[in-house]
Design an enzyme around this catalytic site. Sequence first.
Site, PDB file in Angstrom:
ATOM      1  CB  CYS A  63      33.731   0.468 -10.196  1.00  0.00           C
ATOM      2  SG  CYS A  63      33.120  -1.231 -10.213  1.00  0.00           S
ATOM      3  CG  HIS A  72      23.911   3.098 -23.849  1.00  0.00           C
ATOM      4  ND1 HIS A  72      23.563   2.336 -24.944  1.00  0.00           N
ATOM      5  CD2 HIS A  72      24.587   2.263 -23.029  1.00  0.00           C
ATOM      6  CE1 HIS A  72      24.021   1.112 -24.782  1.00  0.00           C
ATOM      7  NE2 HIS A  72      24.639   1.045 -23.631  1.00  0.00           N
ATOM      8  CD  GLU A  83      29.086  -7.104 -10.872  1.00  0.00           C
ATOM      9  OE1 GLU A  83      28.870  -6.412 -11.870  1.00  0.00           O
ATOM     10  OE2 GLU A  83      29.700  -8.202 -10.909  1.00  0.00           O
ATOM     11  CG  ASP A 116      24.795  -5.783 -13.135  1.00  0.00           C
ATOM     12  OD1 ASP A 116      23.699  -5.784 -13.726  1.00  0.00           O
ATOM     13  OD2 ASP A 116      25.866  -6.059 -13.702  1.00  0.00           O
TER      14      ASP A 116
END
Length: 563
Positions: free
Chosen positions: A483, A186, A412, A436
């Site tokens: 992305c 984060h 992913e 991922d």
Amino acid sequence: MSAASTTMTGYGVSPGLACAPLIRMAPPVVTDPAEAPGDDPAHEVQRVWQALAEVAEQLSAIGASGTGGAILEAGAAMASDVALVQAAARHICDGVPTAHSLTLAVDDYCGQLEGLGGYMAERAADLRDVRNRAVALLLGVPMPGIPRPGHPFILAAEDLSPADTVGLADSDAVGLLTERGGPTSHTAILARSLGLPAVVGCAEAAALPGGTPVILDGRAGTVEAHPTPERRQQALEEQARVRQQRRAHGPGRTADQHAVALLANIGTLGDASRAAQEDNEGVGLFRTEFLFLDRSEPPTIDEQIHAYTQVFTAFEGRAVTVRTLDAGSDKPLPFLRLPPEDNPALGVRGLRTSTVVPGILETQLKALVAAQQRTGVQMRVMAPMVSTVQEAAEFADLARSYGVQTVGIMIEVPAAALLANDLLQHVDFASIGTNDLAQYTLAADRTAHTLAHLLDPWQPALLTLIAQVCSAATALGRPVGLCGEAAADPLLAPVLVGLGVSSLSMATPAVAAVRDALTQLTLQDCKDLAASALCAREPAAARATVLRMSDAFPATASERQEA
């Protein structure tokens, strides 16, 4: 005598150069179990409830200001959980001091979360932030937060909570250095969204005392402590040069005009509003989970149409790539009522939820098509966590049956990458989610601080899989975007283009730096960088090789033409 200059290395997660003294984040308050308990247990429980309620309001207010809204709202939900008050109340009734009762309650819950691993373990850090803030209110001491020295500084901490990271936006901090964390933490994601140079996962930083002069390079991931006066002056001049540098504008292009679409990642209506005002070519990842969070029942089709219409209207004339509901694992949604799983990251998540909860996906597809018809936006819809050819084919058939004109899939998991040639025959495009894909390829929990080195987007295995997907896509004439957080790295972006990626989607503030990086290189340069990165056996070697080669190229396209 001045201290000798030393250089340490972490993960460069947000590019930029910062030169300033180090200021360490103040540690949280330690509660005292020997403190006298309150005379009235009921009153003390009420105090805990009020403190947590105030923390929830604070976190919601910070999230509403813009950056990190969804992350902060999750923290606010934790502070509002009545179970936390009840746990503290039990300790208070046993005669434990009020503030320490909350510490014990939070420690117990954090132990449970960390025992679950994965996303739930990461939430423990957010819950401790809730505790730190509530304890400060209970004890009447200053709230944990960003230092305010009145001059530019580089903030050093073991790690930062999302709320603290967002607080850097209006501070004098010019850089961020943490001892823990990795490329997908984060802290890293929020630092990039703020455009703040950052190096995370630098354990050696713990030895640096406050006041240490530091040069932090968020691109190379290096931290130089006690630089010489000459090095300091050089860094300050470089900072000034970058700030004054004339930035490129418009669509993404290499120096020889090879098009690379530069897109924004969004997750909320606020994200959409801000990103729509910036210089990008649309949205490469619209995370639709925001509409489903913290609900006991799913949103109605009318609620979804209204929300999607607002987002699409903001990007009228540009493309918007929508990811259908990506729930499960790190995004548990109450109304799905999924059964408990020993390993949620390998369980029912992404597209798989549609097989367990019928109707959710169909309703979303109807709402998306209705919103597109109202706005005329260029909509593309992709499914997350596709693993097999059958899943790709069935999703494409379903989406097209509801009127979706451009259908894609997320790559992913290694299975999808290895069979990309077969999967892509059923869809119109693919988008690689590197966060991922790295987690599953390296068998490394993306929330585990101790495994951050395995999640480095420069890992040879990850780059090899990306190359394989791009090769399959090129052979079939399908565009393939990326992305994941890797797209926001100006050093790695040209490598990805060289591998064959046709679009890059990232946090909005990162677009300008990536655009500038691409304008300095031809497509062949990018291919050369990609080939060199693929030959490296370690992430550090790949990064160092590409950095050295990039610095050897002419600085601008105009200089190249003159040469």
